[in-house]
Design an enzyme around this catalytic site. Structure first.
Site, PDB file in Angstrom:
ATOM      1  N   LEU A  79       0.814  -1.220   0.000  1.00 18.78           N
ATOM      2  CA  LEU A  79       0.000   0.000   0.000  1.00 18.78           C
ATOM      3  C   LEU A  79       0.847   1.269   0.000  1.00 18.78           C
ATOM      4  O   LEU A  79       0.316   2.368  -0.137  1.00 18.78           O
ATOM      5  CB  LEU A  79      -0.952  -0.005   1.199  1.00 18.78           C
ATOM      6  CG  LEU A  79      -2.074  -1.045   1.122  1.00 18.78           C
ATOM      7  CD1 LEU A  79      -2.910  -1.027   2.404  1.00 18.78           C
ATOM      8  CD2 LEU A  79      -2.954  -0.814  -0.100  1.00 18.78           C
ATOM      9  N   ASN A 104       7.165  -3.097   3.844  1.00 16.55           N
ATOM     10  CA  ASN A 104       8.284  -2.339   3.261  1.00 16.55           C
ATOM     11  C   ASN A 104       7.874  -0.925   2.878  1.00 16.55           C
ATOM     12  O   ASN A 104       7.912  -0.508   1.726  1.00 16.55           O
ATOM     13  CB  ASN A 104       8.908  -3.080   2.073  1.00 16.55           C
ATOM     14  CG  ASN A 104       7.906  -3.405   0.981  1.00 16.55           C
ATOM     15  OD1 ASN A 104       6.701  -3.431   1.202  1.00 16.55           O
ATOM     16  ND2 ASN A 104       8.403  -3.641  -0.223  1.00 16.55           N
ATOM     17  N   HIS A 135       9.549 -14.306   1.628  1.00 19.54           N
ATOM     18  CA  HIS A 135       9.989 -13.881   0.298  1.00 19.54           C
ATOM     19  C   HIS A 135      11.290 -14.631   0.045  1.00 19.54           C
ATOM     20  O   HIS A 135      12.308 -14.357   0.681  1.00 19.54           O
ATOM     21  CB  HIS A 135      10.201 -12.366   0.278  1.00 19.54           C
ATOM     22  CG  HIS A 135      10.819 -11.841  -0.981  1.00 19.54           C
ATOM     23  ND1 HIS A 135      10.139 -11.040  -1.861  1.00 19.54           N
ATOM     24  CD2 HIS A 135      12.064 -11.974  -1.502  1.00 19.54           C
ATOM     25  CE1 HIS A 135      10.924 -10.719  -2.869  1.00 19.54           C
ATOM     26  NE2 HIS A 135      12.110 -11.265  -2.669  1.00 19.54           N
ATOM     27  N   ASN A 190       9.344  -9.216  -9.130  1.00 21.66           N
ATOM     28  CA  ASN A 190      10.272 -10.045  -8.364  1.00 21.66           C
ATOM     29  C   ASN A 190       9.495 -10.989  -7.447  1.00 21.66           C
ATOM     30  O   ASN A 190       8.830 -10.517  -6.535  1.00 21.66           O
ATOM     31  CB  ASN A 190      11.198  -9.158  -7.535  1.00 21.66           C
ATOM     32  CG  ASN A 190      12.334  -9.941  -6.900  1.00 21.66           C
ATOM     33  OD1 ASN A 190      12.618 -11.057  -7.289  1.00 21.66           O
ATOM     34  ND2 ASN A 190      12.978  -9.343  -5.905  1.00 21.66           N
ATOM     35  N   ASP A 250       0.324  -9.596  -4.914  1.00 21.46           N
ATOM     36  CA  ASP A 250       1.601  -8.875  -4.813  1.00 21.46           C
ATOM     37  C   ASP A 250       1.461  -7.501  -5.471  1.00 21.46           C
ATOM     38  O   ASP A 250       2.364  -7.035  -6.185  1.00 21.46           O
ATOM     39  CB  ASP A 250       2.738  -9.671  -5.439  1.00 21.46           C
ATOM     40  CG  ASP A 250       4.122  -9.142  -5.041  1.00 21.46           C
ATOM     41  OD1 ASP A 250       4.185  -8.218  -4.206  1.00 21.46           O
ATOM     42  OD2 ASP A 250       5.125  -9.638  -5.582  1.00 21.46           O
ATOM     43  N   HIS A 283       3.750   1.613  -8.744  1.00 27.11           N
ATOM     44  CA  HIS A 283       4.845   2.562  -8.912  1.00 27.11           C
ATOM     45  C   HIS A 283       4.367   3.698  -9.798  1.00 27.11           C
ATOM     46  O   HIS A 283       3.343   3.580 -10.492  1.00 27.11           O
ATOM     47  CB  HIS A 283       6.056   1.879  -9.560  1.00 27.11           C
ATOM     48  CG  HIS A 283       6.687   0.821  -8.723  1.00 27.11           C
ATOM     49  ND1 HIS A 283       7.408   1.100  -7.580  1.00 27.11           N
ATOM     50  CD2 HIS A 283       6.708  -0.539  -8.846  1.00 27.11           C
ATOM     51  CE1 HIS A 283       7.842  -0.030  -7.047  1.00 27.11           C
ATOM     52  NE2 HIS A 283       7.420  -1.034  -7.795  1.00 27.11           N
ATOM     53  N   PHE A 339      11.009  -3.166  -9.350  1.00 27.11           N
ATOM     54  CA  PHE A 339      10.232  -4.385  -9.553  1.00 27.11           C
ATOM     55  C   PHE A 339       8.780  -4.154  -9.142  1.00 27.11           C
ATOM     56  O   PHE A 339       8.499  -3.399  -8.214  1.00 27.11           O
ATOM     57  CB  PHE A 339      10.789  -5.525  -8.691  1.00 27.11           C
ATOM     58  CG  PHE A 339      12.124  -6.051  -9.121  1.00 27.11           C
ATOM     59  CD1 PHE A 339      12.226  -6.979 -10.144  1.00 27.11           C
ATOM     60  CD2 PHE A 339      13.294  -5.636  -8.481  1.00 27.11           C
ATOM     61  CE1 PHE A 339      13.462  -7.494 -10.532  1.00 27.11           C
ATOM     62  CE2 PHE A 339      14.533  -6.155  -8.855  1.00 27.11           C
ATOM     63  CZ  PHE A 339      14.614  -7.072  -9.890  1.00 27.11           C
ATOM     64  N   GLY A 340       7.847  -4.837  -9.817  1.00 34.38           N
ATOM     65  CA  GLY A 340       6.469  -4.878  -9.330  1.00 34.38           C
ATOM     66  C   GLY A 340       5.432  -4.401 -10.313  1.00 34.38           C
ATOM     67  O   GLY A 340       5.690  -3.534 -11.154  1.00 34.38           O
TER      68      GLY A 340
END
EC number: 3.5.2.3
Length: 431
Positions: free
Chosen positions: A68, A99, A183, A282, A309, A313, A327-328
């Site tokens: 989030l 994170n 992870h 990732n 996941d 961004h 990543f993502g």
């Protein structure tokens, strides 16, 4: 508030119910589930009737794996916009990964998430960081974090590479009875890789990430879970090897579950058209052989959960080369329709299995009162039009993140209503 859902096809594995039923909701609870409910029989005045003939009615989806971004990265996503995206996608409960900046590593940051979640549309549970600042050097007070509301612990976004420290974390988690979300990534072996190692990486001139990066840490974490008795949950499994290890661990009686995400059973590295960071995640998109292994693991209930996941961004970040971009990808608003299209309509998963993997099993892993539409249960419900075909359009996302490889993909299965604690939080405009 009294709501009556009429004539829907209910799929609820928790109560062993599948078929045409009405659902009567009073305030935040399911009052009755039976055929042809007549409110007069219960001397009740219904405030809202939802006609669900020809539609599927399921327990609200639960996403164990959402980024989030708040606090610290609100330019990517906020708790509010993430909850909007979740409701649009049929999710009634989501778990916020730690994170952030600062990381979710103390009771104050957990309280911040809970406070912000009060403005949101869905249930939001935080997952706490295993180490302070997610730096992998000093263990957090896990008992204190669980007492403050964390439903699991994780270092998601990276692995705890200090094996002794991670072992101690698992021992503590086992004592408390909280799950460890793993992870699995050997960071030194991954090096500067940005996509799956193989012919496509060579063709694009990009550094690769081998399957061993995931498989080695998966094996390590499984062995430590066996030693410590911790409840281990493998996040975003992407390789044939990880599903093999998961299957063996279950056969040995280890307390373990595993998840995958829609992109891992839909796309392979061969589907990457060019150096496009919307295909950078990732773990990375793997080989076609791995994709088939993931599908088989879902079909055979080796993999227990489908998560997203969800990793938003900014457009500027994702316009960079895969060498520089983060990543993502986002997934809250596309996960159900992709799963329905790729797995249910193709006969790989049954209706029951879909609900188990997107609702019931996640609720069991979190040990929360969700994932069921039985009488007396919390009224977290999603209503689906299984035949609605549409094209995924990232510009229509509620999420601030538009980073998806599925833009322009034709899919089936549209969320019409998302009901959280008896209240309609999302309604498709054309329903």
């Amino acid at each position: 508030m009294i709501t009556l859902i009429k004539n829907g096809y209910v799929v609820d594995p928790a109560s062993a119910r599948e078929g045409k039923f009405d659902i009567l909701i009073k305030d935040d609870r399911v009052l009755k589930v039976e055929a042809n409910i007549k409110p007069d029989d219960y001397k009740i005045k219904v405030d809202k009737v939802i006609e669900a003939g020809g539609k599927f009615v399921m327990p609200g989806f639960i996403d164990l794996h959402v980024h989030l971004r708040e606090p610290g990265y609100e330019y990517k996503e906020t708790i509010l916009t993430g909850s909007l995206a979740a409701a649009c996608g049929g999710f009634t409960t989501i778990c916020a990964m730690p994170n952030t900046n600062p990381a979710l590593d103390n009771p104050d940051t957990l309280k911040y998430v809970f406070d912000q979640a009060e403005r949101g549309l869905v249930n939001i549970y935080p997952i706490a960081a295993i180490t302070k600042g997610q730096e992998g050097r000093e263990l957090n007070n896990i008992a204190e974090l669980v007492k403050a509301g964390a439903v699991a612990i994780s270092e998601d976004g990276k692995s705890v590479m200090d094996t002794l420290l991670y072992y101690k974390a698992m021992e503590e988690a086992a004592k408390i009875g909280v799950s460890v979300f793993a992870h699995c990534e050997d960071k030194s072996l991954a090096a500067d890789g940005v996509m799956n190692a193989g012919e496509k990486a060579d063709e694009l001139g990009l550094p690769g990430i081998s399957n061993a990066v995931e498989d080695i840490i998966t094996a390590r974490d499984v062995l430590m879970a066996k030693e410590t008795g911790a409840k281990l949950h493998l996040c975003h499994c992407s390789t044939k090897g990880s599903t093999f290890i998961l299957d063996m661990a279950k056969q040995k009686g280890i307390n373990i579950t595993g998840e995958t995400c829609p992109h891992y059973f839909t796309l392979s590295d061969k589907d990457i058209p060019e150096d496009d960071a919307n295909y950078k995640m990732n773990p990375p998109l793997r080989s076609p052989e791995d994709v088939e292994a993931i599908k088989n693991a879902l079909k055979n209930d080796i993999l227990d959960v489908i998560a997203t996941d969800h990793a938003p961004h900014s457009m500027e970040e994702k316009e960079e080369s895969m060498l520089k971009a983060p990543f993502g990808i986002v997934g809250l608003e596309t996960a159900f329709s992709i799963t329905w299209t790729e797995l249910v309509k193709t006969g790989i998963l049954s209706y029951r299995q879909l609900v188990e993997k997107m609702s019931l099993n996640p609720a069991k892993i979190l040990n929360i009162d969700r994932g069921c539409i039985g009488e007396g249960s919390v009224a977290d419900i999603v209503i689906i039009d299984p035949d609605k075909e549409y094209t995924i359009d990232k510009n229509e996302f509620f999420s601030m993140g538009k980073n998806t490889p599925f833009h322009g993909k034709k899919v089936y299965g549209k969320v019409l209503y998302t009901i959280v604690s008896g209240q309609v939080k999302y309604e498709y405009a054309n329903s």
